[in-house]
Design an enzyme around this catalytic site. Structure first.
Site, PDB file in Angstrom:
ATOM      1  NE  ARG A 122      -9.945  -3.143   0.155  1.00 50.42           N
ATOM      2  CZ  ARG A 122     -10.183  -2.218  -0.780  1.00 50.42           C
ATOM      3  NH1 ARG A 122      -9.279  -1.309  -1.057  1.00 50.42           N
ATOM      4  NH2 ARG A 122     -11.326  -2.209  -1.428  1.00 50.42           N
ATOM      5  CE  LYS A 187      -1.927  -0.418   2.244  1.00 53.61           C
ATOM      6  NZ  LYS A 187      -2.985  -0.927   1.411  1.00 53.61           N
ATOM      7  NE  ARG A 323      -5.721   3.235  -8.295  1.00 57.98           N
ATOM      8  CZ  ARG A 323      -5.481   2.410  -9.288  1.00 57.98           C
ATOM      9  NH1 ARG A 323      -4.962   2.865 -10.414  1.00 57.98           N
ATOM     10  NH2 ARG A 323      -5.741   1.127  -9.186  1.00 57.98           N
TER      11      ARG A 323
END
Ligand code: BTN
Length: 326
Positions: A122, A187, A323
């Site tokens: 992304r 992640k 974030r």
């Protein structure tokens, strides 16, 4: 011409295979075999060479296998499969998938690759995609609804991916809006949805899924955030990458079908179960600005609800990243 994968599939980590045997098997010279070994090593696969014995893989290599993936699809999903391609090296499965013919309504096509040289993340980021290490796949889906209704697809598909990982035995999973999958705050997987065609409907959706499976064997990969892989978070990992891919596909196609039929149950509630940012102070980064607030989950359209000094704002995914506030 001999392809290095033909040699790779014959190599093993339990026994040595001599260059001569391989050369005879493929009716090529020892030099050709040597070149294949050099290519295999250049992909990050360690090969031990012992004079008089031959070649041996230092670790087993888990290769994609189209027949195995297809055999693990549920019957309703397999019945909707229009086309499947399992590729070796490709720039990006999303780029390749975008060129494929649009399947009929209710059907889908698949592209998988062992390696991507220009994997897309992304916001223009690179998705690091080493050979035979992870799952890189793209689903081509003919969207029957107007594009403005597709906002909820992103969280819906992220939930479908998380559920697949959970079914594979991964614990400690969570979601970060719009569609990142985390494991113990690092992640593990991501989703890139791209669209081309008519805004009013009849659009070709390319749904790219990347899941780190055996990434931890690559110590020096250059990724600008904390990451992890399935292998580091499952005890006695017995599954193949083919199994991981099939589970992702099964769950995604079920979610896509539910989206088309308006039968996806309680998107807001499901998201909230896994939402890593829920009720936390956050920063929303876009190219132009940084907006701060408290994350209050998502609405039924998949928009982030951001509580700011001006009230509750609805943020659609677009080119933004969320974030935790420092
Ligand atoms: C992200 O979290 O930034 C999205 C990552 C998406 C990566 C996958 S890998 C398969 C498909 N092909 C690509 O080039 N990107 C997606």
């Amino acid at each position: 011409m001999l392809h290095f994968t033909e040699v790779l599939t014959l190599l093993d980590n339990n026994r040595y295979c001599s260059g001569e045997t391989l050369a005879q098997r493929f009716n090529v010279t020892r030099a050709t075999i040597h070149n294949c070994i050099v290519k295999i090593e250049s992909l990050g696969i360690s090969v031990e060479r012992v004079r008089g014995l031959g070649y041996r893989l230092m670790q087993p290599v888990d290769l994609l296998n189209q027949a195995e993936i297809q055999s693990k699809l549920s019957s309703p999903v397999a019945n909707k499969l229009a086309d499947i391609r399992c590729l070796q090296e490709i720039d990006s499965t999303n780029l390749y998938a975008a060129e494929l013919a649009l399947p009929q309504a209710g059907e889908f096509s698949l592209v998988l690759a062992e390696m991507q040289t220009a994997g897309k993340g992304r916001r223009g980021r690179q998705w690091v995609s080493p050979y035979a290490a992870n799952v890189y796949l793209s689903i081509v889906w003919p969207l029957q609804k107007p594009l403005h209704e597709a906002g909820m697809l992103s969280p819906m598909l992220a939930i479908s991916m998380l559920t697949a990982l959970e079914e594979l035995g991964v614990c400690g999973l969570s979601l970060k809006w719009p569609n990142d999958i985390y494991c113990h705050h690092k992640k593990m997987a991501g989703l890139l949805i791209e669209c081309s065609g008519e805004i009013s409907g009849g659009c070709k959706m390319v749904i790219g899924m990347g899941v780190n499976v055996f990434m931890s064997q690559f110590e020096n990969v250059n990724i600008d955030q904390q990451w992890t892989d399935i292998f580091s978070h499952t005890q006695d990992w017995q599954h193949s990458r083919n199994h991981v891919a099939a589970m992702l596909i099964n769950n995604a196609v079920v979610a896509l079908t539910q989206f088309e039929n308006n039968t996806f149950d309680d998107l807001v509630g499901s998201w909230s179960q896994w939402d890593i940012m829920k009720d936390k102070p956050v920063e929303l980064h876009s190219a132009q600005s940084i907006q701060t607030g408290i994350a209050r989950g998502i609405d039924k359209d998949g928009c982030l609800l951001l509580e700011t000094s001006c009230g509750l704002e609805k943020i659609s995914a677009g080119d933004v990243s969320l974030r935790a506030s420092a």
